[in-house]
Design an enzyme around this catalytic site. Structure first.
Site, PDB file in Angstrom:
ATOM      1  N   LYS A 128       6.738 -58.228 -57.312  1.00  0.00           N
ATOM      2  CA  LYS A 128       6.598 -58.731 -55.938  1.00  0.00           C
ATOM      3  C   LYS A 128       7.460 -57.961 -54.947  1.00  0.00           C
ATOM      4  O   LYS A 128       8.446 -57.327 -55.312  1.00  0.00           O
ATOM      5  CB  LYS A 128       6.893 -60.237 -55.901  1.00  0.00           C
ATOM      6  CG  LYS A 128       5.706 -61.012 -56.497  1.00  0.00           C
ATOM      7  CD  LYS A 128       5.781 -62.498 -56.336  1.00  0.00           C
ATOM      8  CE  LYS A 128       4.496 -63.106 -56.924  1.00  0.00           C
ATOM      9  NZ  LYS A 128       4.543 -64.571 -56.960  1.00  0.00           N
ATOM     10  N   ARG A 167       5.337 -65.595 -65.487  1.00  0.00           N
ATOM     11  CA  ARG A 167       4.023 -64.972 -65.255  1.00  0.00           C
ATOM     12  C   ARG A 167       4.264 -63.506 -64.920  1.00  0.00           C
ATOM     13  O   ARG A 167       4.860 -63.211 -63.886  1.00  0.00           O
ATOM     14  CB  ARG A 167       3.325 -65.697 -64.096  1.00  0.00           C
ATOM     15  CG  ARG A 167       1.944 -65.169 -63.744  1.00  0.00           C
ATOM     16  CD  ARG A 167       1.390 -65.910 -62.525  1.00  0.00           C
ATOM     17  NE  ARG A 167       0.066 -65.431 -62.168  1.00  0.00           N
ATOM     18  CZ  ARG A 167      -0.160 -64.358 -61.413  1.00  0.00           C
ATOM     19  NH1 ARG A 167       0.836 -63.668 -60.927  1.00  0.00           N
ATOM     20  NH2 ARG A 167      -1.400 -63.981 -61.146  1.00  0.00           N
TER      21      ARG A 167
HETATM   22  C1  PT1 Z   1       2.766 -67.090 -58.763  1.00  0.00           C
HETATM   23  C2  PT1 Z   1       1.579 -66.344 -58.500  1.00  0.00           C
HETATM   24  C3  PT1 Z   1       0.357 -66.892 -58.954  1.00  0.00           C
HETATM   25  N1  PT1 Z   1       1.574 -65.162 -57.832  1.00  0.00           N
HETATM   26  C4  PT1 Z   1       1.494 -68.725 -59.843  1.00  0.00           C
HETATM   27  N2  PT1 Z   1       0.342 -68.074 -59.625  1.00  0.00           N
HETATM   28  C5  PT1 Z   1       0.422 -64.530 -57.605  1.00  0.00           C
HETATM   29  N3  PT1 Z   1       1.477 -69.916 -60.492  1.00  0.00           N
HETATM   30  C6  PT1 Z   1      -0.794 -65.078 -58.049  1.00  0.00           C
HETATM   31  C7  PT1 Z   1       4.553 -60.091 -52.875  1.00  0.00           C
HETATM   32  O1  PT1 Z   1       5.424 -60.615 -52.163  1.00  0.00           O
HETATM   33  O2  PT1 Z   1       3.942 -66.676 -58.366  1.00  0.00           O
HETATM   34  N4  PT1 Z   1       2.689 -68.260 -59.408  1.00  0.00           N
HETATM   35  N5  PT1 Z   1      -0.807 -66.237 -58.722  1.00  0.00           N
HETATM   36  C8  PT1 Z   1       0.428 -63.226 -56.832  1.00  0.00           C
HETATM   37  N6  PT1 Z   1       0.831 -63.458 -55.488  1.00  0.00           N
HETATM   38  C9  PT1 Z   1       1.709 -62.624 -54.806  1.00  0.00           C
HETATM   39  C10 PT1 Z   1       2.539 -63.141 -53.823  1.00  0.00           C
HETATM   40  C11 PT1 Z   1       1.787 -61.296 -55.141  1.00  0.00           C
HETATM   41  C12 PT1 Z   1       3.460 -62.329 -53.189  1.00  0.00           C
HETATM   42  C13 PT1 Z   1       2.679 -60.459 -54.494  1.00  0.00           C
HETATM   43  C14 PT1 Z   1       3.539 -60.969 -53.533  1.00  0.00           C
HETATM   44  O3  PT1 Z   1       4.497 -58.875 -53.098  1.00  0.00           O
END
Ligand code: PT1
Length: 275
Positions: A219, A253
């Site tokens: 992230k 995850r």
């Molecule tokens: C998570 C999650 C998810 N993240 C759960 N499911 C993502 N339960 C998808 C960035 O800041 O943390 N928990 N499903 C992916 N989402 C992101 C959000 C990806 C922020 C990247 C960022 O780079």
């Protein structure tokens, strides 16, 4: 015991959830796993690498990602879940849409990972009428706008209050506590300071009495801290997962299952049996 369809996990050791993106614009895999065959092959590799759960997603939720319509999402994820029938690990479906949840559960998924915490109309009923587990995540805003101006008086207290309300709603719908996990939602409408405060205060979430899932892999918060681009965040991601596990996360995850499992083994060896 954490109950995930027919699978039961005692959570004596942390679980690793491996990410399988079936999105052409997936935030870190650049569409390489866009095809069904590639996603299935990637899933098998994550199992070999030691994943306990596979999280299949057909809609990217990274900041700024576009929404996907239900038919498109179904077309992406269903052939993958069907192609993984009989696999040795649990399958989670990463979706907000009740129709996608229903179809995925019918095709063999045993967990619903909903970044919208089952708030869509009909979502509670879909999960309640199954034996699937559910991950309830906190976010502020929507992926399209959530990083514009995240604001909290007290981020930890507000996220805990939201998750407490969602756990109550889910239990009231007839979903037993042993099927529920919670997630503070790193990167979902949070500044770097908010994300770090949540990670620091992760043990506070134990007051809710259900297992905690943490998603930090690759992230942007890790990019800001390390100065690395998304495909160079492996070490930062492993470090972040380990810190979450140390603060009591039951499930992480991650994209990089093999490296995370190695790190976990070292941590467990040092920790002995005290978890
Ligand atoms: C998570 C999650 C998810 N993240 C759960 N499911 C993502 N339960 C998808 C960035 O800041 O943390 N928990 N499903 C992916 N989402 C992101 C959000 C990806 C922020 C990247 C960022 O780079």
């Amino acid at each position: 015991m954490f109950s995930c369809g027919k699978s039961k996990f005692d959570l004596a050791r942390p679980l690793v959830m491996g990410i399988v993106n079936v999105t052409p614009d997936s935030f870190s895999d650049g569409g390489r796993h866009a095809s069904t065959a590639a996603a299935i092959a990637h899933a098998h590799r994550l199992v070999e690498d030691g994943a306990d759960i596979l999280d299949i997603g057909g809609e990217s939720t990274r900041p700024g990602a576009a929404a996907v319509n239900e038919q498109e999402e179904l077309d992406r994820i269903l052939p993958v879940i069907e192609g993984l029938r009989g696999i040795s690990v649990s399958i989670s479906i990463d979706t907000c849409k009740p129709g996608v949840m229903r179809a995925a559960l019918a095709a063999g998924a045993s967990m619903v990972n909903d970044i919208n915490a089952l708030q869509a109309a009909g979502a509670l009923d879909v999960v309640a009428s199954s034996d699937a587990a559910v991950c309830l995540m906190h976010k502020q805003g929507t992926p399209q706008t959530m990083q514009q101006q995240p604001q909290y008086q007290d981020v930890v207290a507000e996220v805990i209050a939201f998750l407490r309300e969602r756990i109550a709603a889910v239990e009231a719908a007839g979903i037993a506590r042993n099927r529920i996990v919670i997630d503070p939602g790193f990167g979902f409408g949070k500044t770097l300071a908010h994300n770090l405060e949540l990670l620091r205060q992760l043990p506070a979430f134990h007051v809710l009495g259900v297992p905690l899932l943490a998603g930090l892999s690759r992230k942007s918060m890790l990019g800001v801290i390390s100065g690395r681009e998304v495909d160079e965040r492996l070490a930062a991601s492993v470090a972040a997962s380990l810190l979450a596990l140390q603060r009591g996360a039951a499930i992480v995850r991650v994209h990089d299952v093999r490296e995370t499992v190695d790190a976990l083994k070292i941590w467990q060896a040092v920790n002995g049996s005290e978890r």
